[in-house]
Design a protein around this motif. Structure first.
Motif, PDB file in Angstrom:
ATOM      1  N   PRO A 141     -40.026 -18.793  37.319  1.00 32.94           N
ATOM      2  CA  PRO A 141     -41.010 -18.700  38.396  1.00 32.94           C
ATOM      3  C   PRO A 141     -40.718 -19.532  39.640  1.00 32.94           C
ATOM      4  N   GLY A 142     -39.913 -20.600  39.527  1.00 29.88           N
ATOM      5  CA  GLY A 142     -39.609 -21.417  40.698  1.00 29.88           C
ATOM      6  C   GLY A 142     -38.656 -22.544  40.379  1.00 29.88           C
ATOM      7  N   PRO A 143     -38.099 -23.196  41.410  1.00 30.34           N
ATOM      8  CA  PRO A 143     -37.225 -24.346  41.200  1.00 30.34           C
ATOM      9  C   PRO A 143     -37.957 -25.434  40.419  1.00 30.34           C
ATOM     10  N   PRO A 177     -30.773 -32.958  24.121  1.00 32.06           N
ATOM     11  CA  PRO A 177     -29.544 -32.156  24.181  1.00 32.06           C
ATOM     12  C   PRO A 177     -29.299 -31.508  25.542  1.00 32.06           C
ATOM     13  N   ASP A 178     -30.333 -31.027  26.210  1.00 35.00           N
ATOM     14  CA  ASP A 178     -30.149 -30.380  27.515  1.00 35.00           C
ATOM     15  C   ASP A 178     -29.681 -31.389  28.557  1.00 35.00           C
ATOM     16  N   GLY A 179     -30.188 -32.605  28.519  1.00 36.25           N
ATOM     17  CA  GLY A 179     -29.770 -33.628  29.466  1.00 36.25           C
ATOM     18  C   GLY A 179     -28.308 -34.016  29.317  1.00 36.25           C
ATOM     19  N   ARG A 180     -27.784 -33.875  28.110  1.00 34.28           N
ATOM     20  CA  ARG A 180     -26.376 -34.223  27.862  1.00 34.28           C
ATOM     21  C   ARG A 180     -25.411 -33.152  28.359  1.00 34.28           C
ATOM     22  N   LEU A 181     -25.932 -32.021  28.849  1.00 37.56           N
ATOM     23  CA  LEU A 181     -25.066 -30.935  29.327  1.00 37.56           C
ATOM     24  C   LEU A 181     -24.587 -31.136  30.758  1.00 37.56           C
ATOM     25  N   ALA A 236     -34.579 -35.521  37.978  1.00 39.38           N
ATOM     26  CA  ALA A 236     -34.615 -35.406  39.439  1.00 39.38           C
ATOM     27  C   ALA A 236     -33.679 -34.334  39.981  1.00 39.38           C
ATOM     28  N   SER A 237     -33.013 -33.596  39.098  1.00 44.83           N
ATOM     29  CA  SER A 237     -32.195 -32.484  39.570  1.00 44.83           C
ATOM     30  C   SER A 237     -33.072 -31.330  40.025  1.00 44.83           C
ATOM     31  N   PHE A 238     -32.495 -30.414  40.787  1.00 45.47           N
ATOM     32  CA  PHE A 238     -33.026 -29.063  40.974  1.00 45.47           C
ATOM     33  C   PHE A 238     -32.437 -28.373  39.758  1.00 45.47           C
ATOM     34  N   TYR A 239     -33.229 -28.259  38.710  1.00 43.39           N
ATOM     35  CA  TYR A 239     -32.750 -27.929  37.374  1.00 43.39           C
ATOM     36  C   TYR A 239     -31.723 -26.809  37.374  1.00 43.39           C
ATOM     37  N   GLU A 240     -30.565 -27.108  36.842  1.00 45.30           N
ATOM     38  CA  GLU A 240     -29.422 -26.251  36.623  1.00 45.30           C
ATOM     39  C   GLU A 240     -28.748 -25.789  37.910  1.00 45.30           C
ATOM     40  N   VAL A 241     -29.205 -26.270  39.072  1.00 47.97           N
ATOM     41  CA  VAL A 241     -28.635 -25.835  40.348  1.00 47.97           C
ATOM     42  C   VAL A 241     -27.959 -26.985  41.089  1.00 47.97           C
ATOM     43  N   LYS A 260     -26.908 -21.686  47.163  1.00 44.15           N
ATOM     44  CA  LYS A 260     -26.438 -20.368  46.709  1.00 44.15           C
ATOM     45  C   LYS A 260     -25.332 -20.508  45.668  1.00 44.15           C
ATOM     46  N   ALA A 261     -24.410 -21.458  45.870  1.00 45.90           N
ATOM     47  CA  ALA A 261     -23.329 -21.676  44.904  1.00 45.90           C
ATOM     48  C   ALA A 261     -23.877 -22.194  43.582  1.00 45.90           C
ATOM     49  N   GLY A 262     -24.838 -23.107  43.643  1.00 46.34           N
ATOM     50  CA  GLY A 262     -25.447 -23.632  42.417  1.00 46.34           C
ATOM     51  C   GLY A 262     -26.183 -22.558  41.643  1.00 46.34           C
ATOM     52  N   ILE A 263     -26.924 -21.712  42.340  1.00 44.67           N
ATOM     53  CA  ILE A 263     -27.642 -20.616  41.687  1.00 44.67           C
ATOM     54  C   ILE A 263     -26.659 -19.629  41.069  1.00 44.67           C
ATOM     55  N   ALA A 264     -25.568 -19.348  41.766  1.00 43.62           N
ATOM     56  CA  ALA A 264     -24.569 -18.396  41.265  1.00 43.62           C
ATOM     57  C   ALA A 264     -23.947 -18.849  39.948  1.00 43.62           C
ATOM     58  N   LYS A 265     -23.901 -20.174  39.692  1.00 38.14           N
ATOM     59  CA  LYS A 265     -23.343 -20.711  38.443  1.00 38.14           C
ATOM     60  C   LYS A 265     -24.409 -20.934  37.373  1.00 38.14           C
ATOM     61  N   SER A 266     -25.651 -20.616  37.684  1.00 33.28           N
ATOM     62  CA  SER A 266     -26.752 -20.939  36.784  1.00 33.28           C
ATOM     63  C   SER A 266     -27.294 -19.708  36.070  1.00 33.28           C
ATOM     64  N   LYS A 267     -28.239 -19.953  35.174  1.00 34.22           N
ATOM     65  CA  LYS A 267     -28.891 -18.845  34.480  1.00 34.22           C
ATOM     66  C   LYS A 267     -29.826 -18.070  35.398  1.00 34.22           C
ATOM     67  N   PHE A 268     -30.020 -18.561  36.610  1.00 28.52           N
ATOM     68  CA  PHE A 268     -30.907 -17.908  37.573  1.00 28.52           C
ATOM     69  C   PHE A 268     -30.170 -16.922  38.484  1.00 28.52           C
ATOM     70  N   LYS A 269     -28.883 -16.744  38.280  1.00 26.06           N
ATOM     71  CA  LYS A 269     -28.066 -15.956  39.213  1.00 26.06           C
ATOM     72  C   LYS A 269     -28.557 -14.526  39.414  1.00 26.06           C
ATOM     73  N   ASN A 270     -29.229 -13.951  38.454  1.00 21.83           N
ATOM     74  CA  ASN A 270     -29.704 -12.573  38.587  1.00 21.83           C
ATOM     75  C   ASN A 270     -31.186 -12.474  38.947  1.00 21.83           C
ATOM     76  N   GLU A 271     -31.810 -13.608  39.248  1.00 19.96           N
ATOM     77  CA  GLU A 271     -33.231 -13.627  39.606  1.00 19.96           C
ATOM     78  C   GLU A 271     -33.382 -13.468  41.117  1.00 19.96           C
TER      79      GLU A 271
END
Length: 176
Positions: free
Chosen positions: A58-60, A71-75, A82-87, A134-145
């Motif tokens: 639904p949003g950043p 486990p997710d933080g270790r990735l 404080a990240s823009f999660y996964e981007v 745009k580059a961060g989104i392209a590498k993320s699970k959000f790339k097709n959203e």
């Protein structure tokens, strides 16, 4: 469900089968400030520019997590506090306190400029629609959203991740 108000806090209960909490009002330019803490190995976050049109993403998200204990933080840094999660990752020297201790965070949005603050320090600044986003989104699970990462008037959301997380001093200020 999955939440309680106790001792001056809003508490996300672990394994409570809860729901996210979303504002009724939509926001465009704003400052959102809150205190929070997660339990060891805990995970939660605040989403902004939330729209019901993208129920899976639904949003950043301003990530709030035990960076080394979950486990997710270790990735990697794009999944840490404080990240823009996964981007986009925050500054490596961010002033994060230990799990179980209170942190103060802030999201500031003015036009296409977004800032993530942690304990009085601006740890991430970005421009919506920029090449970096745009580059961060392209590498993320959000790339097709479609429209993910765009500036929209949207809701704010306290996410629910089945972990202990506490909020207090939650304040929203619209910027004109």
């Amino acid at each position: 469900s999955g939440w309680e108000v106790a001792a001056g806090t809003l508490h996300s209960l672990p394994n409570g089968g809860g729901d996210a909490i979303i504002t009724e009002k939509k926001f465009n330019d704003f400052e959102f400030r809150w205190d929070w803490k997660v339990a060891p190995a805990g995970n939660n976050g605040v989403k902004y520019f939330v729209t019901e049109a993208r129920p899976k993403s639904p949003g950043p998200e301003y990530q709030m997590i035990d960076d080394t204990g979950h486990p997710d933080g270790r990735l990697g840094p794009e999944r840490q506090t404080a990240s823009f999660y996964e981007v986009l990752a925050p500054a490596a020297d961010k002033p994060l306190r230990k799990p179980g201790e209170w942190n103060t965070s802030k999201i500031v949005v003015r036009g296409r400029q977004v800032e993530h603050w942690l304990n009085g320090k601006n740890v991430l600044s970005y421009e919506l629609g920029s090449a970096a986003v745009k580059a961060g989104i392209a590498k993320s699970k959000f790339k097709n959203e479609v429209g993910f990462g765009d500036k929209i008037e949207g809701h704010l959301m306290l996410t629910y991740h089945n972990d202990d997380c506490w909020y207090r001093n939650v304040k929203i200020r619209e910027l004109k």
